[in-house]
Design a protein around this motif. Structure first.
Motif, mmCIF file in Angstrom:
data_model
loop_
_atom_site.group_PDB
_atom_site.id
_atom_site.type_symbol
_atom_site.label_atom_id
_atom_site.label_comp_id
_atom_site.label_asym_id
_atom_site.label_seq_id
_atom_site.Cartn_x
_atom_site.Cartn_y
_atom_site.Cartn_z
ATOM 1 N N CYS A 1 0.872 -1.265 0.043
ATOM 2 C CA CYS A 1 0.014 0.112 -0.106
ATOM 3 C C CYS A 1 0.866 1.238 0.039
ATOM 4 O O CYS A 1 0.210 2.362 -0.145
ATOM 5 C CB CYS A 1 -1.034 -0.081 1.276
ATOM 6 S SG CYS A 1 -1.892 -1.440 1.293
ATOM 7 N N ARG A 2 2.084 1.040 -0.050
ATOM 8 C CA ARG A 2 3.075 2.169 -0.153
ATOM 9 C C ARG A 2 3.794 2.524 -1.216
ATOM 10 O O ARG A 2 4.027 1.617 -2.098
ATOM 11 C CB ARG A 2 3.991 2.178 1.187
ATOM 12 C CG ARG A 2 3.506 1.797 2.665
ATOM 13 C CD ARG A 2 4.233 2.134 3.541
ATOM 14 N NE ARG A 2 5.330 1.286 3.575
ATOM 15 C CZ ARG A 2 5.559 -0.008 4.402
ATOM 16 N NH1 ARG A 2 4.614 -0.149 5.384
ATOM 17 N NH2 ARG A 2 6.753 -0.701 4.350
ATOM 18 N N ASN A 3 4.550 3.705 -1.437
ATOM 19 C CA ASN A 3 5.305 4.037 -2.475
ATOM 20 C C ASN A 3 6.542 3.135 -2.494
ATOM 21 O O ASN A 3 6.984 2.710 -1.409
ATOM 22 C CB ASN A 3 5.605 5.383 -2.166
ATOM 23 C CG ASN A 3 4.742 6.379 -2.888
ATOM 24 O OD1 ASN A 3 3.817 6.147 -3.200
ATOM 25 N ND2 ASN A 3 4.875 7.662 -1.956
ATOM 26 N N GLU B 1 10.334 -1.616 0.606
ATOM 27 C CA GLU B 1 9.097 -2.148 -0.022
ATOM 28 C C GLU B 1 9.917 -3.053 -1.221
ATOM 29 O O GLU B 1 9.106 -4.007 -1.430
ATOM 30 C CB GLU B 1 8.231 -0.897 -0.756
ATOM 31 C CG GLU B 1 7.458 -0.258 0.234
ATOM 32 C CD GLU B 1 8.416 0.873 0.992
ATOM 33 O OE1 GLU B 1 7.752 0.898 2.169
ATOM 34 O OE2 GLU B 1 9.012 1.220 0.618
ATOM 35 N N SER C 1 9.129 -4.089 7.874
ATOM 36 C CA SER C 1 9.219 -2.591 7.858
ATOM 37 C C SER C 1 9.445 -1.966 9.243
ATOM 38 O O SER C 1 9.016 -0.913 9.611
ATOM 39 C CB SER C 1 7.983 -2.056 7.425
ATOM 40 O OG SER C 1 7.632 -2.649 6.083
#
Length: 362
Positions: free
Chosen positions: A17-19, A24, A98
């Protein structure tokens, strides 16, 4: 279908759901390789637990995807409520990539670094202080209660041990590595959009435009060596924005490119004179590895994890001393990048990660 025996690992899929930044990319590449390895591990059961708004999730053959009807929107609501509830209710062992963990049931937890603990002076605004508070809470909880801590370098492992008095046997080093980056096609149209950049006549740097990336070194070096030309890519973070940004925008020999696609970045890496990375803090430091894979010489800081990772394949600078003629530095002999690129791959990372998973699941 795998036999329903033993424990099940639940991977926190919030990173979908993140850049797409370093953490990531590491997580996505590790899962791809882990899925391949699991074809030979019938007793190891792995789930990927996804928020409702997860995007671009690959199809896995051996990792079961579980999508919950909850979006990951308000940080840190997803991890501490939705994901944690799922883990507790279903008696899963969690894995987080993370620097976070479900507070009441830490499992296998990555700590890429403990930056907020080591450099609190970089986090000053109201929002920064909240980030620092939460980050430090997560570091502490992982250090004290995780079933296994994964550090991405010996440097990170050492800092965790020193600051939190952790038994070294609870920490495994699983180095980051390149995976899908090699499949990205360079987009050379970026040179039409940015005609100021001439092949082999510019230095390139990228990363989040945050304080620790040490853009003041670039700004100072550009003033000291007006014949050097720098292209600086990256998107300012909502917090820890480097104060040098405004002055750099006005410098005649610095081009602030703004956001670049992966293909555009790869094109610049393949045509730059060198990749310059003067950061004063890295738990691993993935961008120089990407640069080496594109054939760019790397000029990097001599601090934290970087010498451990890049050894004699890099040119080193003191991040506190910008009085360096980069063109002269590049004349110094270095070792070929091949050994570094062969060592730090996503496949190697996944093999080490699988060993940790098997140990914890029993």
């Amino acid at each position: 279908m795998k036999k329903n025996v033993g424990k099940t690992l639940a991977i926190n899929g919030e990173f979908f759901c993140r850049n797409l930044t370093g953490i990531e990319r590491v997580a996505i590449d590790a899962l791809k390789e882990l899925d391949i390895l699991l074809s030979e591990e019938a007793e190891v059961r792995v789930e990927l637990v996804l928020p409702a708004n997860a995007q671009n999730v690959p199809q896995y053959a051996n990792i079961r995807c579980v999508r919950l009807p909850v979006e990951a929107a308000f940080f840190p609501k997803w991890t501490q409520i939705a994901f944690q509830k799922y883990v507790l209710k279903n008696r899963r062992v969690p894995l987080d990539f993370s620097n976070t963990c479900p507070y009441f049931c830490p499992g296998i937890e990555y700590l890429h670094d403990i930056y907020a603990r080591l450099h609190p002076e970089d986090l000053k605004s109201r929002r920064d202080k909240l980030v620092r508070l939460y980050s430090n809470l997560m570091y502490w909880r992982v250090a004290k209660k995780a079933k296994k801590i994964i550090a991405v370098s010996e440097f990170t492992k050492k800092t965790i041990i020193e600051k939190y008095k952790v038994d070294p046997r609870r920490i495994e080093v699983v180095y980051d590595g390149l995976g899908s980056y090699k499949d990205i096609a360079p987009d050379f149209s970026v040179f039409e959009r940015l005609p100021q950049l001439k092949e082999r006549e510019f230095y390139f740097t990228l990363g989040s435009l945050s304080t620790r990336k040490n853009l003041k070194w670039i700004a100072a070096n550009a003033r000291l060596f007006p014949n050097a030309f720098f292209a600086v890519s990256g998107k300012p973070l909502p917090s820890v924005v480097a104060p040098e940004l405004e002055s750099m925008k006005a410098a005649p020999n610095i081009l602030m490119t703004g956001y670049l696609s992966d293909g555009e970045v790869k094109a610049l890496l393949s045509k730059c004179k060198a990749f310059v990375f003067p950061t004063y803090f890295e738990g691993f430091g993935l961008p120089p590895l990407e640069a080496l894979s594109c054939g760019a010489p790397i000029v990097i800081s001599n601090r934290t994890a970087l010498p451990e990772i890049y050894g004699a394949s890099a040119h080193y600078i003191d991040p506190d001393n910008p009085n360096v003629d980069i063109s002269e530095l590049l004349k110094e002999p270095i070792e070929p990048a091949a050994l570094v690129l062969e060592k730090f791959t996503a496949a190697n990372s996944a093999r080490r990660l699988l060993a940790v998973i098997k140990e914890v699941l029993g």
